[in-house]
Design a protein around this motif. Structure first.
Motif, PDB file in Angstrom:
ATOM      1  N   LYS A   1       0.851  -1.189   0.000  1.00 47.98           N
ATOM      2  CA  LYS A   1       0.000   0.000   0.000  1.00 47.98           C
ATOM      3  C   LYS A   1       0.888   1.241   0.000  1.00 47.98           C
ATOM      4  CE  LYS A   1      -3.774   2.213   2.572  1.00 47.98           C
ATOM      5  NZ  LYS A   1      -4.675   2.111   3.743  1.00 47.98           N
ATOM      6  N   VAL A   2       0.453   2.300  -0.694  1.00 46.84           N
ATOM      7  CA  VAL A   2       1.195   3.561  -0.778  1.00 46.84           C
ATOM      8  C   VAL A   2       0.428   4.629  -0.007  1.00 46.84           C
ATOM      9  CG1 VAL A   2       2.099   5.369  -2.288  1.00 46.84           C
ATOM     10  CG2 VAL A   2       2.219   2.968  -2.998  1.00 46.84           C
ATOM     11  N   ILE A   3       1.100   5.346   0.888  1.00 45.33           N
ATOM     12  CA  ILE A   3       0.488   6.460   1.604  1.00 45.33           C
ATOM     13  C   ILE A   3       1.448   7.648   1.564  1.00 45.33           C
ATOM     14  CG2 ILE A   3      -0.783   4.922   3.144  1.00 45.33           C
ATOM     15  CD1 ILE A   3       1.221   5.689   5.357  1.00 45.33           C
ATOM     16  N   GLU A   4       0.919   8.849   1.799  1.00 46.84           N
ATOM     17  CA  GLU A   4       1.729  10.071   1.871  1.00 46.84           C
ATOM     18  C   GLU A   4       1.513  10.722   3.227  1.00 46.84           C
ATOM     19  OE1 GLU A   4       1.752  11.238  -2.888  1.00 46.84           O
ATOM     20  OE2 GLU A   4       0.895  12.626  -1.403  1.00 46.84           O
ATOM     21  N   LYS A   5       2.614  11.129   3.845  1.00 50.30           N
ATOM     22  CA  LYS A   5       2.529  11.697   5.182  1.00 50.30           C
ATOM     23  C   LYS A   5       3.795  12.481   5.493  1.00 50.30           C
ATOM     24  CE  LYS A   5       1.034  10.330   9.836  1.00 50.30           C
ATOM     25  NZ  LYS A   5       0.647   9.179  10.692  1.00 50.30           N
ATOM     26  N   ASP A   6       3.638  13.641   6.105  1.00 56.70           N
ATOM     27  CA  ASP A   6       4.769  14.468   6.565  1.00 56.70           C
ATOM     28  C   ASP A   6       5.788  14.749   5.476  1.00 56.70           C
ATOM     29  OD1 ASP A   6       4.778  12.684   9.716  1.00 56.70           O
ATOM     30  OD2 ASP A   6       3.728  14.523   9.170  1.00 56.70           O
ATOM     31  N   GLY A   7       5.292  14.973   4.234  1.00 60.94           N
ATOM     32  CA  GLY A   7       6.194  15.315   3.139  1.00 60.94           C
ATOM     33  C   GLY A   7       6.919  14.126   2.545  1.00 60.94           C
ATOM     34  N   TYR A   8       6.513  12.905   2.869  1.00 61.91           N
ATOM     35  CA  TYR A   8       7.145  11.707   2.354  1.00 61.91           C
ATOM     36  C   TYR A   8       6.108  10.792   1.725  1.00 61.91           C
ATOM     37  CZ  TYR A   8      11.574  12.762   4.641  1.00 61.91           C
ATOM     38  OH  TYR A   8      12.742  13.348   5.009  1.00 61.91           O
ATOM     39  N   ARG A   9       6.572   9.995   0.794  1.00 63.54           N
ATOM     40  CA  ARG A   9       5.724   8.973   0.166  1.00 63.54           C
ATOM     41  C   ARG A   9       6.211   7.611   0.655  1.00 63.54           C
ATOM     42  NH1 ARG A   9       2.456   9.457  -4.374  1.00 63.54           N
ATOM     43  NH2 ARG A   9       1.963   7.513  -5.475  1.00 63.54           N
ATOM     44  N   PHE A  10       5.310   6.823   1.259  1.00 64.75           N
ATOM     45  CA  PHE A  10       5.675   5.556   1.872  1.00 64.75           C
ATOM     46  C   PHE A  10       5.085   4.399   1.067  1.00 64.75           C
ATOM     47  CE2 PHE A  10       7.353   7.126   5.864  1.00 64.75           C
ATOM     48  CZ  PHE A  10       6.774   8.387   5.955  1.00 64.75           C
ATOM     49  N   LEU A  11       5.927   3.393   0.749  1.00 64.47           N
ATOM     50  CA  LEU A  11       5.467   2.138   0.167  1.00 64.47           C
ATOM     51  C   LEU A  11       5.585   1.076   1.254  1.00 64.47           C
ATOM     52  CD1 LEU A  11       4.526   0.430  -2.225  1.00 64.47           C
ATOM     53  CD2 LEU A  11       6.931   0.077  -2.826  1.00 64.47           C
ATOM     54  N   ILE A  12       4.412   0.499   1.671  1.00 67.57           N
ATOM     55  CA  ILE A  12       4.355  -0.432   2.803  1.00 67.57           C
ATOM     56  C   ILE A  12       3.978  -1.807   2.289  1.00 67.57           C
ATOM     57  CG2 ILE A  12       3.317  -0.897   5.051  1.00 67.57           C
ATOM     58  CD1 ILE A  12       2.603   2.088   5.186  1.00 67.57           C
ATOM     59  N   TYR A  13       4.714  -2.823   2.736  1.00 64.85           N
ATOM     60  CA  TYR A  13       4.433  -4.211   2.350  1.00 64.85           C
ATOM     61  C   TYR A  13       4.315  -5.057   3.613  1.00 64.85           C
ATOM     62  CZ  TYR A  13       5.000  -8.845   0.277  1.00 64.85           C
ATOM     63  OH  TYR A  13       4.824 -10.144  -0.104  1.00 64.85           O
ATOM     64  N   ARG A  14       3.243  -5.885   3.656  1.00 66.65           N
ATOM     65  CA  ARG A  14       3.012  -6.735   4.831  1.00 66.65           C
ATOM     66  C   ARG A  14       3.510  -8.152   4.560  1.00 66.65           C
ATOM     67  NH1 ARG A  14      -2.543  -7.572   8.424  1.00 66.65           N
ATOM     68  NH2 ARG A  14      -1.525  -8.724  10.121  1.00 66.65           N
ATOM     69  N   SER A  15       4.356  -8.639   5.422  1.00 67.47           N
ATOM     70  CA  SER A  15       4.929  -9.982   5.297  1.00 67.47           C
ATOM     71  C   SER A  15       3.886 -11.036   5.643  1.00 67.47           C
ATOM     72  CB  SER A  15       6.148 -10.113   6.223  1.00 67.47           C
ATOM     73  OG  SER A  15       6.510 -11.458   6.406  1.00 67.47           O
ATOM     74  N   LYS A  16       4.159 -12.271   5.203  1.00 73.78           N
ATOM     75  CA  LYS A  16       3.280 -13.384   5.545  1.00 73.78           C
ATOM     76  C   LYS A  16       3.342 -13.710   7.032  1.00 73.78           C
ATOM     77  CE  LYS A  16       6.889 -16.593   4.037  1.00 73.78           C
ATOM     78  NZ  LYS A  16       7.210 -17.674   3.079  1.00 73.78           N
ATOM     79  N   LEU A  17       4.348 -13.173   7.733  1.00 72.60           N
ATOM     80  CA  LEU A  17       4.442 -13.383   9.175  1.00 72.60           C
ATOM     81  C   LEU A  17       3.605 -12.383   9.962  1.00 72.60           C
ATOM     82  CD1 LEU A  17       8.274 -14.102   9.513  1.00 72.60           C
ATOM     83  CD2 LEU A  17       6.388 -15.742   9.379  1.00 72.60           C
ATOM     84  N   GLY A  18       3.104 -11.341   9.292  1.00 72.74           N
ATOM     85  CA  GLY A  18       2.201 -10.410   9.949  1.00 72.74           C
ATOM     86  C   GLY A  18       2.749  -9.006  10.152  1.00 72.74           C
TER      87      GLY A  18
ATOM     88  N   MET B   1       5.184  -5.539   9.075  1.00 71.50           N
ATOM     89  CA  MET B   1       5.258  -4.758   7.840  1.00 71.50           C
ATOM     90  C   MET B   1       6.610  -4.066   7.708  1.00 71.50           C
ATOM     91  SD  MET B   1       1.416  -3.133   7.865  1.00 71.50           S
ATOM     92  CE  MET B   1       1.258  -3.252   9.651  1.00 71.50           C
ATOM     93  N   ASN B   2       7.123  -3.993   6.477  1.00 74.94           N
ATOM     94  CA  ASN B   2       8.299  -3.209   6.123  1.00 74.94           C
ATOM     95  C   ASN B   2       7.879  -2.076   5.200  1.00 74.94           C
ATOM     96  OD1 ASN B   2      10.172  -4.709   7.568  1.00 74.94           O
ATOM     97  ND2 ASN B   2      10.495  -6.164   5.894  1.00 74.94           N
ATOM     98  N   ALA B   3       8.657  -0.984   5.218  1.00 75.26           N
ATOM     99  CA  ALA B   3       8.305   0.167   4.384  1.00 75.26           C
ATOM    100  C   ALA B   3       9.567   0.874   3.924  1.00 75.26           C
ATOM    101  CB  ALA B   3       7.406   1.132   5.146  1.00 75.26           C
ATOM    102  N   LEU B   4       9.488   1.470   2.725  1.00 72.38           N
ATOM    103  CA  LEU B   4      10.513   2.374   2.211  1.00 72.38           C
ATOM    104  C   LEU B   4       9.853   3.720   1.949  1.00 72.38           C
ATOM    105  CD1 LEU B   4      12.506   0.199  -0.367  1.00 72.38           C
ATOM    106  CD2 LEU B   4      13.129   0.759   1.978  1.00 72.38           C
ATOM    107  N   SER B   5      10.610   4.802   2.157  1.00 72.73           N
ATOM    108  CA  SER B   5      10.037   6.129   1.941  1.00 72.73           C
ATOM    109  C   SER B   5      11.009   7.006   1.166  1.00 72.73           C
ATOM    110  CB  SER B   5       9.700   6.789   3.283  1.00 72.73           C
ATOM    111  OG  SER B   5      10.877   7.110   3.994  1.00 72.73           O
ATOM    112  N   LEU B   6      10.451   7.943   0.432  1.00 71.40           N
ATOM    113  CA  LEU B   6      11.217   8.966  -0.286  1.00 71.40           C
ATOM    114  C   LEU B   6      10.513  10.306  -0.133  1.00 71.40           C
ATOM    115  CD1 LEU B   6      12.256   7.340  -3.699  1.00 71.40           C
ATOM    116  CD2 LEU B   6      13.779   8.146  -1.896  1.00 71.40           C
ATOM    117  N   PRO B   7      11.242  11.398  -0.115  1.00 70.65           N
ATOM    118  CA  PRO B   7      10.590  12.716  -0.071  1.00 70.65           C
ATOM    119  C   PRO B   7       9.717  12.929  -1.312  1.00 70.65           C
ATOM    120  CG  PRO B   7      12.926  12.896   0.441  1.00 70.65           C
ATOM    121  CD  PRO B   7      12.706  11.520  -0.065  1.00 70.65           C
ATOM    122  N   LYS B   8       8.635  13.661  -1.123  1.00 73.56           N
ATOM    123  CA  LYS B   8       7.738  13.926  -2.259  1.00 73.56           C
ATOM    124  C   LYS B   8       8.463  14.659  -3.381  1.00 73.56           C
ATOM    125  CE  LYS B   8       3.295  14.205   0.152  1.00 73.56           C
ATOM    126  NZ  LYS B   8       2.155  15.095   0.492  1.00 73.56           N
ATOM    127  N   GLY B   9       9.452  15.499  -2.994  1.00 72.84           N
ATOM    128  CA  GLY B   9      10.169  16.281  -4.008  1.00 72.84           C
ATOM    129  C   GLY B   9      10.885  15.419  -5.022  1.00 72.84           C
TER     130      GLY B   9
END
Length: 585
Positions: A245-262, A264-272
């Motif tokens: 799932k992709v969300i935007e918050k505090d000037g960053y864009r976050f890509l979140i992935y949920r593992s089969k173990l339950g 979640m990991n995420a990577l983020s980059l500035p919106k700029g």
């Protein structure tokens, strides 16, 4: 003319001013010339590849931890060694099983290169069950790391700085509470290294990713993002396992992935990063970054040369002192008054330590020599041996066979104890001499003795002179009791390459206070007027420690009314053959 030294405080102040000015200029220039490098779709594809790889590494780390905890459980291979250790009562058995448990933990570490540490911790006694890491201080700090997820009885902790290593390396960890066979509750804990790095091949554009981990409730447990801190709830709505799932918050864009173990990991980059900039500014930005980096590196190198070198030298000196190296040496001056004074104080401290150690060694040596001389030189050896020779000759001339045999045994014993037959001895010779001693004592006291000696080459290995006689003397003098019997046994443990000697009496036994006094160092003295019953045992312990360099042990097992058993554990100098032949008398 003596060179004037600059105060460290003035140097640090000057460098701080320059650093602040440089940082202000860098912020202004960097803000003015910020760029975008790729469009949104390409960036998200790149993020997905890195995020899936990151999650795969995280899952593998959790599975490794689960395998380790299963082996450490009560049903596991290492856990069975814990059960054996906890259920032993004899010192020798505890010693052997403790050694086996350490070997199992070492084998567990070697089987998984990424495993940093694995131990059992007693939460009620606040201590490690079996200390196995010389330079690591174990405590209950391991429970302070944030929980990533829980699976049955196991608690998994995501990426965090190791609480047991000073460099705070990033690790994954897990623990569980396990009840063992004797009812003892222990925490099983393990750490593995976090080896994930965003591969340059997968991030050729050089995006400034931030890595995050979230628990099952969407709360952040680890973050390299400056806007998102641990404990912050980043995701309000749960997502399905193995979906993103992709969300935007505090000037960053976050890509979140949920593992089969339950979790979640995420990577983020500035919106700029998702917007285009004028490419003409790229060269200027690179140039500014290079200039700032060069200035910063210049400051770092200068600060390292000015402050880092003296601190490094100070640390080296302290480390050498900790390792016992106290040699006098000339330390070159660094030009900073505070450090030169401190290094000079370290040299003075080394000199004081050397003097204290020398005085302590001399005093200890004098005390031991006096005690030894009190034990050995209470009679005139040459005069006494000459008299015994005369008595033996007169007994033979008078056909007094008993007196001749008694005198001959006494002469052999005294000659051996006084070193007339050579300074070196073996366990076989020790047993032979103690038989002579028992023969002499049986003429005076009415008692039985059971001697069981397992025959073997181990009896010919060099050992401590007068190791057995003081212990047998104590058993006869204080431990005959109503049964009037003592037992001596010697055998070789081929599997562990150890020699065991036991001397057991069936007298009134010892109190715990008396056992504690016996275990005191050789120089310990009781109150004036009290019979010094433990000097023989303490003498033997001191000689064993010196001869075997701390690799031998002497245990005293006793209770009031049950007699006393002394066990000596000696290392065998070489492999010997084990025989079933016993010499009994």
């Amino acid at each position: 003319m003596k060179k004037k030294k600059i105060s460290l405080r003035k140097i640090i102040l000057l460098l701080m001013i320059l650093g602040c000015l440089t940082s202000a200029v860098a912020i202004i220039l960097t803000s003015y010339s910020s760029l975008q490098l790729m469009n949104q779709n390409n960036i998200e594809d790149n993020m997905k590849m890195n995020l899936y790889q990151f999650t795969k590494e995280s899952d593998e780390a959790c599975y490794k931890l689960l395998r380790v905890l299963n082996q450490m459980s009560a049903d596991g291979m290492v856990g069975s060694a814990v059960d054996k250790y906890l259920t032993q009562e004899e010192h020798y058995d505890q010693y052997v099983n403790k050694k086996n448990l350490r070997a199992q933990l070492v084998s567990l570490n070697s089987s998984s290169p990424s495993l940093l540490i694995a131990f059992y911790y007693d939460p009620y006694r606040n201590r490690e069950l079996v200390p196995n890491y010389a330079n690591v201080k174990i405590s209950m700090e391991y429970k302070r790391a944030p929980v990533l997820f829980e699976a049955t009885v196991n608690t998994f902790q995501g990426i965090h700085g190791s609480v047991f290593y000073q460099n705070q390396m990033p690790v994954y960890s897990a623990y569980r509470r396990e009840r063992f066979g004797d009812g003892t509750l222990l925490d099983c804990y393990a750490e593995v290294k976090s080896e994930y790095e965003i591969s340059p091949a997968m991030n050729r554009q050089g995006y400034d990713y931030s890595i995050l981990q979230l628990n099952e409730n969407g709360v952040v447990t680890y973050s390299t993002n400056p806007k998102v801190i641990k404990g912050q709830k980043l995701l309000d709505t749960a997502i399905e396992k193995e979906t993103s799932k992709v969300i935007e918050k505090d000037g960053y864009r976050f890509l979140i992935y949920r593992s089969k173990l339950g979790y979640m990991n995420a990577l983020s980059l500035p919106k700029g990063t998702y917007t285009d900039e004028i490419y003409a500014w790229r060269f200027k930005t690179i140039l500014v970054v290079l200039i700032i980096f060069s200035l910063f590196m210049s400051f770092v190198l200068y600060l390292y040369h000015l402050i880092g070198k003296p601190i490094q030298e100070l640390g080296t000196q302290i480390e050498r002192i900790g390792q016992g190296s106290l040699q006098d040496e000339v330390i070159p001056e660094c030009g900073i008054a505070e450090f030169d004074q401190l290094l000079g104080d370290v040299e003075d401290m080394k000199q004081q330590i050397r003097e204290l150690i020398q005085r302590s060694r001399e005093q200890e040596k004098e005390a031991q020599q006096m005690e030894y001389e009190k034990l050995v030189y209470q009679i005139n050896p040459h005069f006494l041996l000459n008299v015994l020779n005369s008595i033996q000759w007169m007994a033979q001339m008078s056909h007094q066979k008993d007196i001749g045999e008694y005198t001959s045994a006494l002469k052999k014993l005294l000659s051996y104890n006084l070193g007339k037959e050579g300074r070196e001895t073996t366990l076989r010779k020790e047993i032979e001499m103690v038989k002579n001693y028992i023969f002499l004592q049986q003429k005076r006291y009415d008692f039985e003795v059971d001697i069981a000696v397992e025959e073997g080459e181990y009896l010919n290995v060099p050992t401590v002179r007068m190791m057995l006689q003081p212990l047998v003397e104590n058993a006869i003098r204080y431990g005959l009791g109503e049964e009037g019997k003592i037992a001596i046994q010697t055998f070789f443990d081929k599997k562990r390459n150890l020699v065991a000697v036991t001397i057991e009496d069936f007298g009134h036994g010892l109190s715990q206070k008396e056992i504690d006094e016996i275990n005191e160092p050789f120089g310990y003295r009781w109150n004036t007027g009290k019979e010094n019953r433990g000097i023989g045992i303490r003498y033997v312990k001191a000689m064993l420690s010196t001869f075997y360099q701390g690799n031998a042990d002497l245990f005293v097992n006793s209770k009031r009314g049950t007699g006393t058993k002394i066990t000596i554990i000696l290392p065998a100098a070489k492999e010997v053959d084990e025989h079933e032949c016993f010499d009994r008398r």
